[in-house]
Scaffold this motif. Structure first.
Motif, PDB file in Angstrom:
ATOM      1  N   MET A 114       0.845  -1.169   0.000  1.00 55.02           N
ATOM      2  CA  MET A 114       0.000   0.000   0.000  1.00 55.02           C
ATOM      3  C   MET A 114       0.896   1.240   0.000  1.00 55.02           C
ATOM      4  N   PRO A 115       0.777   2.072  -1.011  1.00 54.84           N
ATOM      5  CA  PRO A 115       1.662   3.232  -1.096  1.00 54.84           C
ATOM      6  C   PRO A 115       1.309   4.292  -0.053  1.00 54.84           C
ATOM      7  N   ARG A 116       2.302   5.018   0.388  1.00 55.36           N
ATOM      8  CA  ARG A 116       2.081   6.049   1.395  1.00 55.36           C
ATOM      9  C   ARG A 116       1.898   7.432   0.776  1.00 55.36           C
ATOM     10  N   ARG A 117       2.493   7.672  -0.379  1.00 58.07           N
ATOM     11  CA  ARG A 117       2.505   9.021  -0.940  1.00 58.07           C
ATOM     12  C   ARG A 117       1.236   9.378  -1.696  1.00 58.07           C
ATOM     13  N   ARG A 118       0.779   8.491  -2.571  1.00 57.57           N
ATOM     14  CA  ARG A 118      -0.393   8.820  -3.374  1.00 57.57           C
ATOM     15  C   ARG A 118      -1.185   7.556  -3.663  1.00 57.57           C
ATOM     16  N   GLU A 119      -2.406   7.760  -4.065  1.00 56.86           N
ATOM     17  CA  GLU A 119      -3.253   6.631  -4.399  1.00 56.86           C
ATOM     18  C   GLU A 119      -3.010   6.239  -5.854  1.00 56.86           C
ATOM     19  N   ILE A 120      -2.839   4.959  -6.095  1.00 61.52           N
ATOM     20  CA  ILE A 120      -2.561   4.485  -7.443  1.00 61.52           C
ATOM     21  C   ILE A 120      -3.891   4.289  -8.175  1.00 61.52           C
ATOM     22  N   PRO A 121      -4.045   4.887  -9.365  1.00 55.37           N
ATOM     23  CA  PRO A 121      -5.323   4.740 -10.084  1.00 55.37           C
ATOM     24  C   PRO A 121      -5.519   3.318 -10.600  1.00 55.37           C
ATOM     25  N   GLU A 122      -6.765   2.895 -10.631  1.00 50.93           N
ATOM     26  CA  GLU A 122      -7.086   1.562 -11.116  1.00 50.93           C
ATOM     27  C   GLU A 122      -6.987   1.538 -12.637  1.00 50.93           C
ATOM     28  N   ARG A 123      -6.415   0.464 -13.177  1.00 47.03           N
ATOM     29  CA  ARG A 123      -6.224   0.363 -14.623  1.00 47.03           C
ATOM     30  C   ARG A 123      -7.548   0.116 -15.326  1.00 47.03           C
ATOM     31  N   ILE A 124      -7.666   0.696 -16.496  1.00 51.64           N
ATOM     32  CA  ILE A 124      -8.872   0.525 -17.301  1.00 51.64           C
ATOM     33  C   ILE A 124      -8.716  -0.745 -18.127  1.00 51.64           C
ATOM     34  N   VAL A 125      -9.696  -1.646 -18.014  1.00 51.95           N
ATOM     35  CA  VAL A 125      -9.664  -2.904 -18.755  1.00 51.95           C
ATOM     36  C   VAL A 125     -10.488  -2.745 -20.024  1.00 51.95           C
ATOM     37  N   ILE A 126      -9.880  -3.078 -21.151  1.00 51.14           N
ATOM     38  CA  ILE A 126     -10.584  -3.011 -22.426  1.00 51.14           C
ATOM     39  C   ILE A 126     -11.367  -4.310 -22.586  1.00 51.14           C
ATOM     40  N   PRO A 127     -12.675  -4.251 -22.902  1.00 51.70           N
ATOM     41  CA  PRO A 127     -13.470  -5.474 -23.037  1.00 51.70           C
ATOM     42  C   PRO A 127     -12.977  -6.359 -24.176  1.00 51.70           C
ATOM     43  N   ASP A 128     -13.268  -7.658 -24.056  1.00 49.36           N
ATOM     44  CA  ASP A 128     -12.791  -8.581 -25.092  1.00 49.36           C
ATOM     45  C   ASP A 128     -13.539  -8.349 -26.400  1.00 49.36           C
ATOM     46  N   SER A 129     -12.941  -8.793 -27.476  1.00 49.38           N
ATOM     47  CA  SER A 129     -13.441  -8.456 -28.806  1.00 49.38           C
ATOM     48  C   SER A 129     -14.682  -9.250 -29.203  1.00 49.38           C
ATOM     49  N   LYS A 130     -14.803 -10.482 -28.744  1.00 49.94           N
ATOM     50  CA  LYS A 130     -15.902 -11.338 -29.209  1.00 49.94           C
ATOM     51  C   LYS A 130     -17.201 -11.090 -28.453  1.00 49.94           C
ATOM     52  N   TYR A 131     -17.142 -11.030 -27.127  1.00 51.20           N
ATOM     53  CA  TYR A 131     -18.355 -10.892 -26.309  1.00 51.20           C
ATOM     54  C   TYR A 131     -18.531  -9.495 -25.720  1.00 51.20           C
ATOM     55  N   ASN A 132     -17.541  -8.631 -25.872  1.00 53.14           N
ATOM     56  CA  ASN A 132     -17.581  -7.268 -25.355  1.00 53.14           C
ATOM     57  C   ASN A 132     -17.834  -7.248 -23.840  1.00 53.14           C
ATOM     58  N   SER A 133     -17.143  -8.143 -23.134  1.00 57.12           N
ATOM     59  CA  SER A 133     -17.328  -8.293 -21.694  1.00 57.12           C
ATOM     60  C   SER A 133     -16.025  -7.961 -20.964  1.00 57.12           C
ATOM     61  N   MET A 134     -16.135  -7.133 -19.928  1.00 57.84           N
ATOM     62  CA  MET A 134     -14.971  -6.783 -19.116  1.00 57.84           C
ATOM     63  C   MET A 134     -14.500  -7.988 -18.300  1.00 57.84           C
ATOM     64  N   LEU A 135     -15.455  -8.780 -17.796  1.00 65.44           N
ATOM     65  CA  LEU A 135     -15.119  -9.940 -16.979  1.00 65.44           C
ATOM     66  C   LEU A 135     -14.369 -10.982 -17.802  1.00 65.44           C
ATOM     67  N   ALA A 136     -14.800 -11.189 -19.041  1.00 70.11           N
ATOM     68  CA  ALA A 136     -14.113 -12.139 -19.919  1.00 70.11           C
ATOM     69  C   ALA A 136     -12.698 -11.658 -20.227  1.00 70.11           C
ATOM     70  N   ALA A 137     -12.525 -10.348 -20.396  1.00 65.26           N
ATOM     71  CA  ALA A 137     -11.188  -9.805 -20.657  1.00 65.26           C
ATOM     72  C   ALA A 137     -10.276 -10.022 -19.456  1.00 65.26           C
ATOM     73  N   LYS A 138     -10.798  -9.808 -18.243  1.00 63.02           N
ATOM     74  CA  LYS A 138      -9.998 -10.053 -17.042  1.00 63.02           C
ATOM     75  C   LYS A 138      -9.646 -11.535 -16.919  1.00 63.02           C
ATOM     76  N   PHE A 139     -10.599 -12.393 -17.273  1.00 61.74           N
ATOM     77  CA  PHE A 139     -10.359 -13.827 -17.189  1.00 61.74           C
ATOM     78  C   PHE A 139      -9.286 -14.252 -18.188  1.00 61.74           C
ATOM     79  N   ILE A 140      -9.340 -13.692 -19.396  1.00 59.92           N
ATOM     80  CA  ILE A 140      -8.331 -14.014 -20.413  1.00 59.92           C
ATOM     81  C   ILE A 140      -6.944 -13.610 -19.915  1.00 59.92           C
ATOM     82  N   LYS A 141      -6.846 -12.441 -19.309  1.00 58.74           N
ATOM     83  CA  LYS A 141      -5.545 -11.992 -18.817  1.00 58.74           C
ATOM     84  C   LYS A 141      -5.059 -12.833 -17.641  1.00 58.74           C
ATOM     85  N   SER A 142      -5.976 -13.432 -16.893  1.00 63.54           N
ATOM     86  CA  SER A 142      -5.564 -14.293 -15.789  1.00 63.54           C
ATOM     87  C   SER A 142      -5.114 -15.667 -16.277  1.00 63.54           C
ATOM     88  N   ILE A 143      -5.715 -16.150 -17.359  1.00 63.78           N
ATOM     89  CA  ILE A 143      -5.302 -17.440 -17.926  1.00 63.78           C
ATOM     90  C   ILE A 143      -3.939 -17.325 -18.589  1.00 63.78           C
TER      91      ILE A 143
END
Length: 131
Positions: free
Chosen positions: A1-30
């Motif tokens: 946990m940083p002490r100086r500043r808050e780190i912004p959350e990264r923007i996830v681009i949805p996957d191309s086939k289903y246009n789902s953010m959750l599927a994109a996160k799952f692909i990146k985890s696999i």
């Protein structure tokens, strides 16, 4: 946990086939060693297997499976005086999703089927039916 500043959350681009953010996160985890196209093909093959087995929308089953696996509470260690206590605390939404995805992938990898797509499809079906 940083002490100086808050780190912004990264923007996830949805996957191309289903246009789902959750599927994109799952692909990146696999994904391993930066092979995103292989991870995409594994997930989409698992979706095809689910669609053949259930004749339902695979994205619905996938989202239901991740929702069923998400934890609501985790225990954290708190030191009071000389002893350490396990204190239950609520988890924020992004961590819930990350833990659920991580658990599904880890349990899918330990299954006995032949390919990763078949393992994932089986895990999605089991998790969506709360097994």
């Amino acid at each position: 946990m940083p002490r100086r500043r808050e780190i912004p959350e990264r923007i996830v681009i949805p996957d191309s086939k289903y246009n789902s953010m959750l599927a994109a996160k799952f692909i990146k985890s696999i994904m391993r060693d930066g092979k995103k196209s292989l991870a995409e093909s594994i997930l989409y093959d698992a979706f095809d297997i689910i669609e053949k087995k259930t004749n339902e929308a695979p994205l619905k089953i996938f989202e239901k499976a991740v929702d069923n696996v998400k934890p609501l509470i985790e225990v954290k260690s708190r030191r009071v005086g000389g002893s350490t206590y396990q204190v239950p605390t609520e988890i924020r939404q992004s961590r819930r999703t990350a833990l659920g995805i991580r658990w599904i992938i880890s349990y899918a990898r330990t299954r006995s089927e032949t390919s990763m797509a078949v393992k994932l499809a089986g895990e999605f079906l089991c998790a969506s039916s709360k097994e």
